[in-house]
Write an enzyme that holds these catalytic residues in place. Sequence first.
Site, short mmCIF file in Angstrom:
data_model
loop_
_atom_site.label_atom_id
_atom_site.label_comp_id
_atom_site.label_asym_id
_atom_site.label_seq_id
_atom_site.Cartn_x
_atom_site.Cartn_y
_atom_site.Cartn_z
CB SER A 154 -0.88 0.09 1.20
OG SER A 154 -1.57 1.30 1.59
CE1 TYR A 160 -4.03 -1.98 5.04
CE2 TYR A 160 -3.07 0.06 4.39
CZ TYR A 160 -3.64 -0.90 3.96
OH TYR A 160 -3.76 -1.29 2.80
#
Length: 263
Positions: A141, A154
């Site tokens: 990501s 995350y």
Amino acid sequence: MTTQNKTAVVTGASAGLGAAYAQRLADRGYDLVLVARNAARLETLAADIRGRTGRAVDIVAADLTDAAQISVVEERLRTDESVEILVNNAGGGLFTPLAVSDAAASEALINLNVTSLTRLTTAVLPGLTARGRGTVVNVSSALALNILPVSAVYSGTKSYVLTFSQALQQELAESPVVVQAVLPGAVRTEFWDGSGADLGAFPDEWIMSADDVVDAALAGLDAGELVTIPSLPQISDWESFEKARQTLVPNLSLKAPADRYRG
Ligand SMILES: NC(=O)C1=CN([C@@H]2O[C@H](COP(=O)(O)OP(=O)(O)OC[C@H]3O[C@@H](n4cnc5c(N)ncnc54)[C@H](OP(=O)(O)O)[C@@H]3O)[C@@H](O)[C@H]2O)C=CC1
Ligand SMILES: N[C@@H](C=O)C(=O)O
């Protein structure tokens, strides 16, 4: 299993980026193994791809955080000699300050984003290297690099995916097997539902479609990119970042502490 067919295994294929990867890889001539928890959604997608492309599509309904269920996928990756691509895409998001987050939810996220990706890569790699061909695509990501107050867990998981992939690229430097890390920015998918962040609050110019992300990622793969950031206009910006990291390396482990730490 011995076959002339080439197979792509896509995790998290029931929705979003995984479903887009499945469609595109079938278009490129791959048979598919589609993995996610929701069997009905997988079967609907599989039927669509079979009808549209004529490719063979298997589904494996599995929760990748469950030891018994992931072992079914690992076994397929170890024994199916037609496997040429593994797309480690299944993943989730959690955007809350750690101080108010639920430890069990963080652990589940780490299990999915980190542990399952590691296990599946470990299962597929010996076969790929023995056959002398193949690709592992790891979906990281942009938040591996854009680190935010709400993204401790995350961003941590996605930084792992990036550095894991970069280490594997070094390990496989002499092998034809390729490892690509993909770092999308915000993508319009179900990922955001219940994540703690509101995609609707983002300007439209920040949000890419799943199809565009996957097309860019595959174009990057075709171009030989080991790290693909779909929205980054200049690849030289990533290369400068990576070069800066490498300039640290000679001084990261020395006998003497740096002068500023000495009285
Ligand atoms: N959307 C975004 O803005 C961005 C996403 N990413 C990354 O892209 C990847 C795909 O996300 P995206 O397509 O957006 O998300 P979606 O929520 O649309 O899809 C996630 C997929 O993962 C599957 N999945 C979730 N949990 C499990 C589990 N425990 N076991 C097996 N499969 C599971 C889901 O299927 P099912 O529920 O059927 O199990 C679904 O197919 C993720 O790794 C995410 O971190 C990266 C950057 C940005
Ligand atoms: N990469 C996205 C989430 O993972 C984002 O940049 O918001």
